[in-house]
Design an enzyme around this catalytic site. Structure first.
Site, PDB file in Angstrom:
ATOM      1  N   GLU A  16       0.860  -1.196   0.000  1.00  0.00           N
ATOM      2  CA  GLU A  16       0.000   0.000   0.000  1.00  0.00           C
ATOM      3  C   GLU A  16       0.893   1.242   0.000  1.00  0.00           C
ATOM      4  O   GLU A  16       1.662   1.458   0.929  1.00  0.00           O
ATOM      5  CB  GLU A  16      -0.909  -0.029   1.239  1.00  0.00           C
ATOM      6  N   LYS A  17       0.772   2.053  -1.054  1.00  0.00           N
ATOM      7  CA  LYS A  17       1.698   3.177  -1.264  1.00  0.00           C
ATOM      8  C   LYS A  17       1.553   4.329  -0.288  1.00  0.00           C
ATOM      9  O   LYS A  17       2.409   5.193  -0.242  1.00  0.00           O
ATOM     10  CB  LYS A  17       1.563   3.693  -2.700  1.00  0.00           C
ATOM     11  N   HIS A  18       0.475   4.377   0.491  1.00  0.00           N
ATOM     12  CA  HIS A  18       0.260   5.511   1.389  1.00  0.00           C
ATOM     13  C   HIS A  18       0.848   5.321   2.783  1.00  0.00           C
ATOM     14  O   HIS A  18       0.818   6.240   3.591  1.00  0.00           O
ATOM     15  CB  HIS A  18      -1.233   5.780   1.554  1.00  0.00           C
ATOM     16  N   HIS A  46       4.291   6.674  -4.584  1.00  0.00           N
ATOM     17  CA  HIS A  46       3.085   7.506  -4.504  1.00  0.00           C
ATOM     18  C   HIS A  46       3.248   8.679  -5.458  1.00  0.00           C
ATOM     19  O   HIS A  46       4.326   9.250  -5.539  1.00  0.00           O
ATOM     20  CB  HIS A  46       2.866   8.016  -3.079  1.00  0.00           C
ATOM     21  N   HIS A  52      -2.422  15.316  -6.936  1.00  0.00           N
ATOM     22  CA  HIS A  52      -2.354  14.158  -6.046  1.00  0.00           C
ATOM     23  C   HIS A  52      -0.973  14.092  -5.407  1.00  0.00           C
ATOM     24  O   HIS A  52       0.005  13.812  -6.089  1.00  0.00           O
ATOM     25  CB  HIS A  52      -2.628  12.889  -6.872  1.00  0.00           C
ATOM     26  N   CYS A 116      -2.436  12.268   2.556  1.00  0.00           N
ATOM     27  CA  CYS A 116      -2.550  12.397   1.102  1.00  0.00           C
ATOM     28  C   CYS A 116      -3.717  13.345   0.827  1.00  0.00           C
ATOM     29  O   CYS A 116      -4.758  13.232   1.476  1.00  0.00           O
ATOM     30  CB  CYS A 116      -2.804  11.026   0.466  1.00  0.00           C
ATOM     31  N   HIS A 119      -6.489  10.908  -0.544  1.00  0.00           N
ATOM     32  CA  HIS A 119      -6.736   9.595   0.056  1.00  0.00           C
ATOM     33  C   HIS A 119      -6.643   9.586   1.580  1.00  0.00           C
ATOM     34  O   HIS A 119      -6.589   8.528   2.205  1.00  0.00           O
ATOM     35  CB  HIS A 119      -5.780   8.545  -0.529  1.00  0.00           C
TER      36      HIS A 119
HETATM   37 FE   FE2 Z   1      -2.763   9.263  -2.547  1.00  0.00          FE
END
Ligand code: FE2
Length: 132
Positions: A16-18, A46, A52, A116, A119
C-alpha cells in the site's frame, strides 16, 4: 486494509503506497541522539503532482508505560508542481521524505502519520528498545 478509530488507515507498506515507512535502529542508547527517516512509497511509488500528493508527515513517540504521546516533528511538503502556468508546470516538487534526530531514556513506539490530499490519513508504527 485496517482502519484505526475511523480516522487513520493502516496497511502493509509493501503493498500500500500511502503507508509511512519508519527507518531507524531497533535498539538505541539511552540519552543518545539517533536518526529517524520517514518516507512512503518505498515499494510502490506515490504520485507527486499538483492534483495528487502527500501534504505532510508527522512523527510521534509514545514511551512505554506513559499515558500521553509526544510529538517529535511535523513536516509540510509545500511544492507540488503548481505555478502561474497551471498545474504541474513549475517543475518544482518537494519529495515526501523527512529525516530527524531524537533521543529518549525510555523504550516505546514511534508513530508516523501522513496525509494524502485525496486519500486521507495513514499511519504506521515501530517499536524501539533502549540499552543503558
Ligand atoms: Fe494518494
Amino acid at each position: 486494509m485496517k482502519q484505526i478509530g475511523g480516522l487513520f488507515q493502516a496497511a502493509d507498506w509493501k503493498t500500500e503506497k500511502h503507508v509511512p515507512v519508519i527507518d531507524c535502529p531497533d535498539q538505541v542508547k539511552a540519552g543518545e541522539f539517533f536518526p529517524v527517516k520517514v518516507t512512503l512509497g518505498k515499494e510502490i511509488a506515490h504520485p507527486n503532482t499538483t492534483e495528487h500528493h502527500i501534504r505532510w508527515i508527522s512523527v510521534y513517540f509514545h514511551p512505554d508505560g506513559e499515558k500521553f504521546t509526544y510529538q517529535i516533528g511535523h513536516f509540510e511538503f509545500a511544492a507540488h508542481g503548481e505555478s502561474v502556468e497551471g498545474p504541474d508546470k513549475s517543475s518544482i516538487y518537494t519529495h515526501h521524505e523527512v529525516g530527524l534526530s531524537m533521543k529518549t531514556g525510555k523504550p516505546g513506539v514511534i508513530y508516523a502519520a501522513a496525509l494524502c490530499n485525496i486519500h486521507g490519513l495513514w499511519q504506521s508504527q515501530k517499536e524501539i528498545t533502549v540499552s543503558k
